[in-house]
Each structure stands twice: as C-alpha cells, then as structure tokens.
Design a protein around this motif. Structure first.
Motif, mmCIF file in Angstrom:
data_model
loop_
_atom_site.group_PDB
_atom_site.id
_atom_site.type_symbol
_atom_site.label_atom_id
_atom_site.label_comp_id
_atom_site.label_asym_id
_atom_site.label_seq_id
_atom_site.Cartn_x
_atom_site.Cartn_y
_atom_site.Cartn_z
ATOM 1 N N ARG A 298 -8.492 -31.048 -22.084
ATOM 2 C CA ARG A 298 -8.526 -32.330 -21.377
ATOM 3 C C ARG A 298 -9.507 -32.311 -20.208
ATOM 4 N NH1 ARG A 298 -6.911 -36.681 -23.347
ATOM 5 N NH2 ARG A 298 -4.675 -36.296 -23.479
ATOM 6 N N PHE A 299 -9.455 -31.255 -19.405
ATOM 7 C CA PHE A 299 -10.224 -31.243 -18.161
ATOM 8 C C PHE A 299 -11.446 -30.331 -18.220
ATOM 9 C CE2 PHE A 299 -5.735 -32.039 -17.059
ATOM 10 C CZ PHE A 299 -5.875 -33.337 -16.588
ATOM 11 N N GLY A 300 -11.532 -29.479 -19.228
ATOM 12 C CA GLY A 300 -12.723 -28.666 -19.395
ATOM 13 C C GLY A 300 -13.712 -29.358 -20.308
ATOM 14 N N LEU A 301 -13.398 -29.387 -21.583
ATOM 15 C CA LEU A 301 -14.255 -30.059 -22.554
ATOM 16 C C LEU A 301 -14.326 -31.555 -22.287
ATOM 17 C CD1 LEU A 301 -15.918 -30.057 -25.168
ATOM 18 C CD2 LEU A 301 -13.770 -30.153 -26.444
ATOM 19 N N GLY A 302 -13.214 -32.163 -21.893
ATOM 20 C CA GLY A 302 -13.175 -33.611 -21.706
ATOM 21 C C GLY A 302 -14.023 -34.108 -20.559
ATOM 22 N N LEU A 303 -14.120 -33.325 -19.473
ATOM 23 C CA LEU A 303 -14.862 -33.762 -18.289
ATOM 24 C C LEU A 303 -16.284 -33.213 -18.240
ATOM 25 C CD1 LEU A 303 -12.147 -33.454 -15.478
ATOM 26 C CD2 LEU A 303 -12.877 -35.508 -16.694
ATOM 27 N N PHE A 304 -16.513 -32.041 -18.819
ATOM 28 C CA PHE A 304 -17.821 -31.387 -18.704
ATOM 29 C C PHE A 304 -18.386 -30.992 -20.065
ATOM 30 C CE2 PHE A 304 -15.139 -30.178 -15.028
ATOM 31 C CZ PHE A 304 -15.830 -30.838 -14.021
ATOM 32 N N PRO A 305 -18.588 -31.938 -20.961
ATOM 33 C CA PRO A 305 -19.049 -31.574 -22.302
ATOM 34 C C PRO A 305 -20.425 -30.904 -22.318
ATOM 35 C CG PRO A 305 -19.172 -33.945 -21.972
ATOM 36 C CD PRO A 305 -18.416 -33.389 -20.814
ATOM 37 N N GLU A 306 -21.315 -31.327 -21.430
ATOM 38 C CA GLU A 306 -22.658 -30.741 -21.411
ATOM 39 C C GLU A 306 -22.606 -29.286 -20.950
ATOM 40 O OE1 GLU A 306 -27.119 -31.695 -19.567
ATOM 41 O OE2 GLU A 306 -25.397 -32.940 -19.031
ATOM 42 N N ALA A 307 -21.879 -29.035 -19.874
ATOM 43 C CA ALA A 307 -21.740 -27.663 -19.393
ATOM 44 C C ALA A 307 -20.968 -26.812 -20.397
ATOM 45 C CB ALA A 307 -21.036 -27.663 -18.035
ATOM 46 N N TRP A 308 -19.980 -27.433 -21.057
ATOM 47 C CA TRP A 308 -19.195 -26.714 -22.064
ATOM 48 C C TRP A 308 -20.095 -26.189 -23.190
ATOM 49 C CZ3 TRP A 308 -13.856 -25.841 -22.037
ATOM 50 C CH2 TRP A 308 -13.324 -25.331 -23.213
ATOM 51 N N ALA A 309 -21.034 -27.010 -23.627
ATOM 52 C CA ALA A 309 -21.936 -26.598 -24.712
ATOM 53 C C ALA A 309 -22.790 -25.412 -24.300
ATOM 54 C CB ALA A 309 -22.820 -27.776 -25.121
#
Length: 494
Positions: free
Chosen positions: A259-270
């Motif tokens: 919710r708060f990792g992938l959901g808020l920071f998709p660009e950084a997550w990639a």
C-alpha cells in the motif's frame, strides 16, 4: 458499515474490562466469542456486497477530525484489504474459541484481544496515513501484554524484544509519513492526496522515503535481518496468540509494503526492485535452513513463516499483474496454513507436555496417540510445502509464474525454498508422528471434538481455496492491475 468493525470491538472491550467482576468473570469469554463471531459474519456481509471490478475504494466513510494537522477519519476498502479483513475476523474468532476457559485474568485477556482486533481492522481500513499509523500502533501494547502475561517461561524477554522492534517500526512509519507530507507540500494525510503528490517528488527523495518504508515494514513482516523477534515471540506466546501473530499481524507488514511502498513510490520501487528480489531470496533460504536446524516444533514453524514471507516480497518486487495477485493470495494462504500449524502444535504440546522433536515420536498411533491431529498435521504440511490441491500450491505457483519474467534467477533460488519446506516438515512428521510411540509420552489425554473444530474449519478452507482459487483471485485482480498500471513494469523494462 466499516466503522462497526472498529467501534464494536472497542466498545465491547470497555464492557468486558470495566463491568463488575462478578458479572464478567465467567461471561467474558462468551461475550467476546459472540462479538468476534459477529464481526466475522459482518465482514462476510461486506464481502458479499463488495464489487471486485470496482477500481476505487468502496464503502467509504470520511469525517473531518483534527483539521489543524490534516488528520481525517477516512475509511475504505479495496481488493487488497478485503481478503485480509475477512481473515482477521475469522482468526480472531478462532483465537477466542481456542483460548483456555480457565486462564487467569480473563477479563483483561479478552479486552486485549478485542483491542487487537480493532487495531488490525482499522489499519486495513484506514485511508489516511496518520490514521493508519494510529491503528498500526494500537495493536502494539495489547500484543505485548498478551505475550508478557500469558506467555511461557521467557515471556518477559520475548515480549520486550517484540515491543522494541515493533516500536522502532512504528517510529519509522511515522517519520516517513511526516517527511512525505512535508516534502510533497500536501495539506492533509489523505492517502489519495498524498499518492498524487508523492509521484512528483525527485527520485532521490522517493528512494530515501521508500527506504524508510522498507525497513519499517521489513521489521513487521519480518524479513532478515529484522526477524529475530519473531521466533522468540512465537515460542513464548500461547497458541491463540501465535495463531493471530502469524495469521494476521504479520500481514500488516506485507500490506503496508504494497500500500505505502509500491502504492506511493512506484518509480523508486522499480529502481530498487532487483535488490528487493535478492532480499527475498535471502529471507526464503535463511528461514528455511534455520527451520531445518530446529528441535522445537513451534520454533520450526516460526522460521517457516520467515521463509514464506519472502515469497510475498519477491512477488511485490516483480510488480506484474500475476505476481501482485499472487502476493495477496500468499498472504491469505499463509494466514490459514500458519494458523493451522500453530494450532496443531499447541494441541500436541497441551496433550504431551512437549514440543521437542527428540522426545516425541509415534503420535499417529491409532490407539494411544493423536491420530486425527497427526492427519491434520500431514495436510497442513502438504499445504505449506505446495502440494497441488491445497491453497499453498496455487499461491506459490502464481508467485513464481508472475515473478519469473522479471527475476528468473531470484525466482529459481526462491523455488529451492519449497524443496527445503518439504525437507524440514518431513523431519517434523517423521520424528513426531511416525515410528513407535515414545515411552515418554504415554496415556495421552483425549482430544475432544470441540478441540478439533478450528483444525477442521481451517483444513476445509485450505482445500476449498486450493481447488477453487479463482474466488480469491477475483477479489484482488482489479486492484492489483491498477497498481501495475501505476508502476513501471520491470519485466518489460518500462
């Protein structure tokens, strides 16, 4: 509709905790069981009205609370939180049912269970970052006390260790949320508002904030090297609390990660996804090898949880449409299977007085052993090891199928974990249930049918969802597909 899942257990906790002792001493368990069963039924009512094809949050409730700090009482539910909400209702009712009718300080015990249920439900429902944090912290003290008061011989050490680790997790969550609102210039902590602004932050700032999220929820999941509190907590906790801890509370970490990792920071997550996949491999293999080395049945199951949480991280790192559905399925699957395993280990300990693999033997003996409990254990082990026909198989298969295009090497290494799962659980079965009944465990007390009901319910659900996994997939596929749309697809290099 959603507030009832929070307010009812809170109000019941007040009733159970503060009514005169002569009224509630014997009725605390009955009242709590009725209320938690009712909450589970209410979650099923919500499930029946839930529209899986809806992209937006459903049953939303929103009230202005503290405007000066941008805090709103905002609740909602989607395909990511709906299955976990039902799981929370089911396992809380089971934990109350499994609790010892003769335990000391029953009013306080059941008050804490109700507070725990309300905190977990609130965290899954919260659509405001600060509101999520409040519920995330609400479950901390009840669980600490449940371990510290009703736990085993080293309960003080285990409870304190849990408290310190989880408090650090909560502090990091709050720091990241405050930093995110400050840096983005958001005027409130509302999830939708912050989500839109978070993607506009420079990538370097996103990476710093995401790093805090990963550590915070990595402690809660827990992932290596933040896992050391979990085996101690499980070993010292009573059986009902271990069922809740493994089945529900660990899912706050994986839910927060999505919710708060992938959901808020998709660009950084990639950007950091390949490192997350490596982290998943480390957790899976480390947890599996440690499980093999254990003599205590409960500690073995605890380390298996560390390993199986790694599969969820792998699926989240891949962030494909299949892998994210698999991550949700793995949360539900692990919740059911781990609850069954801890329940069965608890029954064995209650009847034999031991969890030591070197002491127990031959418990499948039809006349003097625990044959039905042993049969349920075989089923639970098969489900955890990913045998077809069980929910564990389809969830792990989808994790590997969805993650392989993105991270083939890491996925293959994680698949070794399924082999190791079979190894350590076969060791458990061989030493505990097969062979000649040990002379040290004779004249075992009878296991009544009322004591078998939780095992029967969980076993039936494990098989039903293993045969018909589409029911779980449909709940979350729209929500996870939306998350994939918002996230660069690592597998395709977008």
């Amino acid at each position: 509709m959603l507030s009832a899942l929070i307010l009812v257990p809170l109000l019941t906790a007040l009733v159970v905790g503060f009514l005169p002792t002569n009224l509630m001493a014997k009725g605390a368990r009955k009242v709590t069981l009725i209320v938690t069963s009712g909450l589970f039924i209410w979650s099923l009512v919500l499930l029946a009205q839930f529209n899986p094809s809806e992209i937006n949050f459903q049953f939303q409730e929103q009230l202005s609370w503290i405007e000066s700090i941008g805090l709103t009482y905002s609740l909602g539910i989607d395909g990511l939180s709906m299955p976990l909400l039902v799981l929370n209702g089911l396992l809380t009712a089971m934990a109350v049912y499994c609790s010892d009718e003769e335990l000391e300080r029953p009013r306080f015990y059941y008050t804490l269970i109700l507070l725990l249920n309300a905190g977990v439900a609130g965290a899954f429902l919260a659509q405001d970052l600060l509101l999520f944090f409040l519920f995330y912290e609400l479950e901390l003290i009840p669980l600490y006390l449940l371990i510290a008061i009703w736990g085993g011989k080293r309960r003080g050490y285990a409870a304190t260790k849990f408290l310190l680790y989880t408090a650090a997790s909560g502090a990091l969550v709050l720091a990241v949320f405050l930093g995110l609102v400050f840096l983005s210039g958001a005027n409130s902590f509302a999830y939708g508002n912050v989500q839109n602004l978070a993607s506009l932050l420079p990538v370097a700032r996103q990476l710093v904030l995401l790093g805090g999220i990963l550590i915070a929820f990595g402690i809660k999941i827990p992932l290596v090297p933040f896992h050391t509190w979990l085996p101690d907590a499980h070993v010292e906790a009573s059986t009902p609390i271990s069922m809740l801890l493994a089945g529900v509370l660990l899912k706050l970490g994986t839910y927060g990660l999505l919710r708060f990792g992938l959901g808020l920071f998709p660009e950084a997550w990639a950007i950091i996804a390949p490192w997350l996949a490596i982290w998943a491999v480390v957790s899976v293999l480390y947890g599996a090898f440690n499980a093999i080395a254990q003599r205590d049945m409960k500690k073995m199951v605890a380390f298996s949880s560390v390993a199986h949480m790694g599969y969820i991280l792998l699926a989240a790192a891949a962030a494909t449409s299949i892998s994210l559905v698999a991550a949700v399925m793995q949360m539900v699957s692990h919740g059911l299977i781990s609850a069954l395993l801890f329940f069965l280990v608890g029954v064995v300990y209650k009847k034999t007085g031991s969890r030591d693999l070197e002491v127990l033997n031959g418990l499948l003996n039809r006349e003097r052993g625990l044959p039905l409990i042993g049969s349920f254990m075989v089923l639970a082990v098969m489900a955890s090891a990913g045998i077809p026909g069980m929910v564990g198989f389809i969830s792990e298969f989808l994790v590997f199928r969805g993650s392989f295009p993105a991270f083939p090497v890491q996925t293959l290494l994680c698949m070794i974990g399924t082999v190791l799962t079979a190894v350590y659980f076969l060791i458990l079965l061989d030493r505990t249930f097969f062979g000649r009944l040990s002379a040290q465990v004779i004249n075992l007390p009878r296991v009544y049918w009322s004591e078998r009901i939780p095992a029967i319910v969980l076993a039936v659900l494990i098989v039903i969802f293993g045969i018909q996994p589409g029911w779980l997939v449909r709940l979350s596929e729209t929500t996870t597909a939306t998350m994939v749309t918002n996230s660069p697809t690592i597998a395709l290099g977008k």
